[in-house]
Write an enzyme that holds these catalytic residues in place. Structure first.
Site, PDB file in Angstrom:
ATOM      1  N   ALA A  82       0.845  -1.190   0.000  1.00  0.00           N
ATOM      2  CA  ALA A  82       0.000   0.000   0.000  1.00  0.00           C
ATOM      3  C   ALA A  82       0.882   1.242   0.000  1.00  0.00           C
ATOM      4  CB  ALA A  82      -0.961  -0.046   1.181  1.00  0.00           C
ATOM      5  N   SER A  83       0.680   2.182   0.904  1.00  0.00           N
ATOM      6  CA  SER A  83       1.422   3.447   0.838  1.00  0.00           C
ATOM      7  C   SER A  83       2.883   3.345   1.247  1.00  0.00           C
ATOM      8  CB  SER A  83       0.727   4.508   1.692  1.00  0.00           C
ATOM      9  OG  SER A  83      -0.409   4.981   1.030  1.00  0.00           O
ATOM     10  N   VAL A  84       3.288   2.218   1.843  1.00  0.00           N
ATOM     11  CA  VAL A  84       4.729   2.017   2.069  1.00  0.00           C
ATOM     12  C   VAL A  84       5.440   1.942   0.725  1.00  0.00           C
ATOM     13  CG1 VAL A  84       6.440   0.458   3.086  1.00  0.00           C
ATOM     14  CG2 VAL A  84       4.314   0.922   4.299  1.00  0.00           C
TER      15      VAL A  84
END
Length: 843
Positions: A82-84
């Site tokens: 995801a946003s990592v």
């Protein structure tokens, strides 16, 4: 940020700087135990890795990689980050900058000519300061369900529709996913190859990250070690993975394992990918145009002058986090795929030496569930998780889980009392047994025009926990008294006074009041005109509030009073409700069908008018309410009162401070003692009460009260049956027996014995319908996601025992009551738990 339809790709900056001095064996052992318990309770599937100076101290995977195959997770399984993922995109931009392929402050349009915002730079995209709108709403609005979004399609959506920016570039920091999708497209232009190839060539292959890659739905084959997101629904693991938006890359959809992310972490210390100067830019807080900074760099949240770097990632079933304590060279990697973010806080709390707040579950098995929607009863089990209902299905206990055997009894949502006066007794009786003994878990106060300010109730809950939930309306009479003065209420308010009341009401509505409640039949509001009430109702309507009214007359001016509330609903277009609907004039008895026809006609004309009702043919109020024209010395009016408005032989004076010997006697009995007619006695009692009040201004408590027999049982039944009537008590912790027995009286007398409605309908009128009438969206239904307010009862034995002689007798058949997941009542006793909350309007 994700829209209301989706979970957030990003969960926001979390303060994580304290407590990581040493990862002791005890803490690591506690961590392992906590993760094991969470996994056993279906609250964690994923991998957690803890390292220091590059050495792995803890590394474990628990759960499944694919809900369809039940393949177990490994520490090398590749999770959707995801946003990592954004930190990899930012690194690729930095690498291209060092290769001379781009510059941070160049405008996006140089690389993407169709990008419609000429003032936004690459740096703005990296730091979330471009002001771009999120792409989720745009794609959902203009693409159909068969159209998988890609980076190019998103760029064209921006070009064609050009949604407005939220602010000028550089003015603010606002987390944004659209910008990172555009960055991936810029990487492709500058590198001359697909972003996933550049990622493999420049990052994963050199670093030996063999379980790391980019994957989206536009690619033909799914990698073998890809982890699939899922969520547990009613005891089953259901897919919660990629959707039609997941043809894009950049803001998410990089995959990696816990062990590969440790390699990434080590590489950032060695800095083989970019220079020290470029890396320093990445971990320097962004500077806004006003000179202030925000603690975010290039895809890293920054704390302690760059000594602590972190980022979360949340999408579909995945909840992840990477934390890097640069000073101590400590690393925490958390990857999960079961749609539960709890693990992130648990891991950080344990490693900080705090007691972890593990999910608390309870299974209620072997019950007949009536869920409050009006649907048919079903044999099932219900699992609670913390303060919410988690699952409804045929469930088996988790290891060590608390279990309540319902023994085939009925489980329903906790009853919601839409018109209650129990709040006044909670200071002395915080356990709320008057409500709980009849299954009430939420009361609504502020009725009949009298209310307690929102701030006062908020303060009350801070200093005095209680067992039941409380919500409130703002009382019209309370506003009048505050503005006009308590002794100046017997007149119409002046325009300036109405304006002051409106200011007070706006303030209460902003703080979460449900709306405006009036008691127009009482002296404190009787002299108000329609315009005053309408002007205040409009204020409540501005905030999405509601209007509830003890209407101006329930007897001689009943028709006109109904017309008034209908007109308020028509003009404000807000929901309006008739409090404790009744016909209180003898020669109008039997006219409930005509009254309901009038209300139904108003509904057909667009007025959302409803009612609440209690199951008794006698009320509890002041003696003065028996004089509709407030002419307390008029014998003719007194005779009307005792012949048309109450039955003196069945109307009991329950409180009379001037002569306490009168308490408990009927009006006719007192008249006999005084050798008067009932009409003469009624006038005399009112005069004595007024004299007592004048001589005892400091008297604390009600001076007089009467339980007036003035309704006809068939009318009560008709009002209760109306589909838009919910049940209320209008009761308090003492006085009228309705305060202890309303809801059990419905279940026993009206449902089981008189059979005026099915049990499912009655429960709906006590729960889901009431919540709807009040605007409560997360209570009143026994389904997953709703608050765990529940009542377990035996429909064969449930019964009210309170009566005029013993108004506080406890009900039979209510076996157990939960409020916000805590057992507060069982075996006709309270448990001492006080989990009640103050409920505020949320719209």
């Amino acid at each position: 940020m994700r829209t209301k339809w989706f979970l957030a790709l990003f969960c926001g900056p979390l303060s994580i700087s304290s407590g990581y001095a040493q990862y002791t064996p005890v803490r690591l052992k506690t961590l392992d135990s906590a993760l094991t318990v969470m996994h056993q309770r279906a609250s964690f599937s994923g991998a957690v890795l803890v390292a220091e100076n590059g050495k792995i101290l803890y590394n474990k995977a628990l759960g499944i990689a694919d809900p369809t195959t039940q393949e177990p997770l490994k520490t090398t399984s590749a999770f959707n980050l995801a946003s990592v993922s954004k930190q990899f995109v930012a690194m690729m931009v930095m690498m291209l900058k060092e290769k001379g392929k781009l510059r941070f402050d160049e405008k996006v349009q140089k690389y993407l000519p169709d990008f419609p915002y000429p003032n936004i730079s690459i740096r703005h995209l990296l730091t979330h300061t471009g002001g771009l709108p999120e792409y989720f709403d745009l794609a959902l609005k203009y693409n159909n369900t068969l159209d998988t979004l890609t980076n190019d399609k998103l760029l064209q959506l921006l070009k064609i529709h050009r949604p407005k920016v939220h602010f000028e570039p550089g003015e603010k920091w606002e987390y944004n996913n659209t910008g990172y999708v555009m960055l991936a497209s810029i990487i492709e232009k500058a590198a001359g190859m697909p972003v996933e190839d550049f990622f493999r060539q420049q990052i994963t292959k050199p670093l030996g990250m063999n379980d790391t890659y980019m994957y989206s739905l536009r690619m033909k084959e799914s990698p073998a070690n890809r982890v699939y997101g899922y969520q547990r629904k009613n005891g089953r693991n259901m897919p919660n993975d990629l959707m039609r938006l997941d043809g894009v890359l950049g803001d998410g959809n990089a995959y990696s394992s816990a062990e590969d992310l440790l390699k990434w972490d080590r590489a950032l210390y060695a800095r083989p990918l970019v220079s020290a100067a470029t890396w320093q830019e990445a971990i320097t807080p962004v500077k806004l145009t006003n000179g202030k900074t925000y603690p975010y760099g290039f895809a890293w949240f920054i704390e302690n002058d760059g000594k602590l770097l972190s980022h979360t990632g949340s999408w579909v079933g995945f909840f992840n986090e990477i934390i890097r304590n640069v000073e101590k060279k400590q690393t925490i990697i958390i990857l999960s795929n079961s749609s539960d973010a709890t693990v992130r806080k648990v891991v950080k709390d344990v490693l900080a030496g705090k007691v972890p707040n593990l999910p608390k579950t309870e299974l209620i098995s072997n019950v007949i569930l009536i869920d409050g929607t009006g649907a048919a009863a079903q044999k099932t089990a219900v699992r609670l998780k913390n303060d919410r209902i988690w699952e409804v299905a045929d469930l088996t206990p988790f290891p060590g889980e608390a279990v309540t055997d319902g023994r085939g009894m009925t489980l329903a949502p906790g009853f919601i009392d839409s018109h209650s006066h129990h709040f006044g007794g909670l200071e002395e009786h915080p356990e709320g047994i008057a409500a709980l003994n009849q299954g009430i878990t939420t009361i609504v106060t502020g009725q009949d025009g009298g209310s307690t300010p929102m701030d006062t109730i908020q303060h009350f809950f801070k200093k005095r926990p209680v067992a039941i939930n409380v919500a409130t309306y703002t009382g019209h009479s309370t506003l009048r008294a505050k503005v006009m003065g308590a002794k100046s209420l017997y007149r119409t308010a002046k325009p300036g006074e109405v304006e002051k009341m409106k200011v007070l009401l706006r303030d209460e509505m902003k703080k979460g009041s449900l709306g405006l409640a009036t008691g127009l039949e009482y002296e404190s509001a009787f002299f108000s005109n329609r315009d005053e009430v309408l002007e205040l109702a409009k204020v409540a309507a501005e905030f999405g509030g509601r209007y509830m009214s003890h209407i101006r007359s329930e007897d001689i001016n009943f028709d006109e009073a109904l017309e008034e509330i209908i007109e308020i609903g028509k003009q404000t277009k807000m929901p309006v409700q008739v409090s404790h609907i009744k016909i209180a004039k003898r020669d109008q008895w039997g006219q409930a069908p005509e009254v309901l026809a009038k209300l139904q006609k108003a509904r057909a004309e667009g007025v959302n008018i409803t009612a609440d009702c209690y199951p008794y043919d006698f009320w509890n109020s002041t003696l003065r309410v028996l004089f509709p024209n407030r002419d307390y010395t008029n014998l003719k009016s007194a005779e009307l009162a005792v012949t048309q408005l109450c039955d003196p032989e069945k109307s009991v004076v329950v409180r009379f401070a001037p002569n306490t010997q009168y308490a408990g006697k009927t009006l006719s009995q007192i008249a006999a003692v005084r050798r008067e007619t009932p009409a003469q006695t009624l006038m005399a009692l009112i005069a004595l009460a007024a004299e007592f009040e004048e001589k005892n201004p400091e008297y604390n408590g009600g001076i007089e009260a009467i339980m007036g027999k003035s309704m006809d049982e068939p009318d009560v039944a008709d009002f209760l049956r109306w589909p838009h009537t919910n049940i209320c008590s209008d009761g308090a912790w003492r006085g009228h027996p309705r305060g202890h027995g309303t809801f059990t009286r419905i279940l026993g007398s009206y449902v089981r014995d008189k059979k005026i409605m099915p049990l499912e309908t009655a429960i709906h009128k006590m729960t889901g319908l009431t919540a709807e009438h009040l605007g409560l969206t997360d209570r009143g239904i026994a389904q997953p996601g709703y608050y765990a307010d529940l009542v377990l009862f035996d429909p064969e034995t449930v019964k009210d025992n309170a009566n005029i002689q013993n108004p506080t007798a406890l009900s039979s058949g209510i076996e157990k009551v939960w409020v916000n997941g805590e057992v507060v009542y069982q075996s006709q006793k309270t448990t001492g738990k006080l989990p009640g909350v103050f409920i505020k309007r949320t719209n």
